[in-house]
Design a protein around this motif. Structure first.
Motif: not given
Length: 194
Positions: A178-182
């Motif tokens: 999730t944080v990688k995507r964001d």
């Protein structure tokens, strides 16, 4: 003994063994097999404006800003991620000082990574920022880090996790994704308004 007779004996033994329940009428209770499902935010973004810099950030996240040490510190908390916070710092510096600041951030990120295997993604945003996204899947403390800059600004930061001692890299994988995507979206779309 013939093969068919031996096969019949094996099948009979298997059926007889499974038929012995010990006289218990209790139902079997399945054991949990997976990590608890995390409820993580969708990829919907809003733009955070700090002076002349526009940063797309997840709209479900709680964002707080403060001014310290000639920089803006941005603390981001995601719903559904207990014990984790994304810390970003946006600095403005003269062009002659910027290379030293970038080198300092790269050195700090390298220390966080240690000798762990790390995915490195380099890119240039539509707004002309050069960025690096570091993902260390085996890290239970700083699995996602970013460094980005244009000719006057430096954006750096890391996801810090404070997980239980029993946490494993597999259990935090949805958080990392999730944080990688964001952060990939942030690095692709960060821009400076002139």
């Amino acid at each position: 003994m013939k093969l068919t007779a031996l096969l019949s004996l094996i099948i009979f033994s298997a059926v007889a063994t499974t038929g012995c329940s010990g006289g218990s009428n209790e139902s079997a209770i399945p054991k949990p097999q997976a990590y608890p499902r995390l409820s993580l935010p969708d990829s919907v973004f809003t733009t955070l404006r700090i002076a002349d810099v526009e940063l797309p950030l997840n709209s479900a996240a709680t964002v707080s800003e403060s001014e310290r040490d000639d920089a803006t510190w941005i603390d981001i908390t995601y719903p559904g991620i207990e014990g984790g916070k994304l810390y970003l710092t946006l600095s403005t510096a003269p062009a002659e000082r910027l290379p030293d600041l970038i080198e300092n951030r790269i050195q700090r990120a390298s220390l966080n990574v240690g000798n762990a295997t790390t995915e490195v993604t380099e890119l240039t945003s539509a707004g002309g920022w050069d960025g690096i996204l570091l993902v260390t899947r085996s890290s239970l403390t700083t699995p996602v880090q970013i460094i980005a800059h244009d000719d006057r600004h430096l954006l750096s930061g890391a996801l810090y996790l404070q997980m239980s001692p029993t946490a494993t890299p597999d259990s935090i994988s949805p958080i990392i994704e999730t944080v990688k995507r964001d952060m990939l979206t942030t690095l692709q779309q960060v821009t400076t308004t002139r």
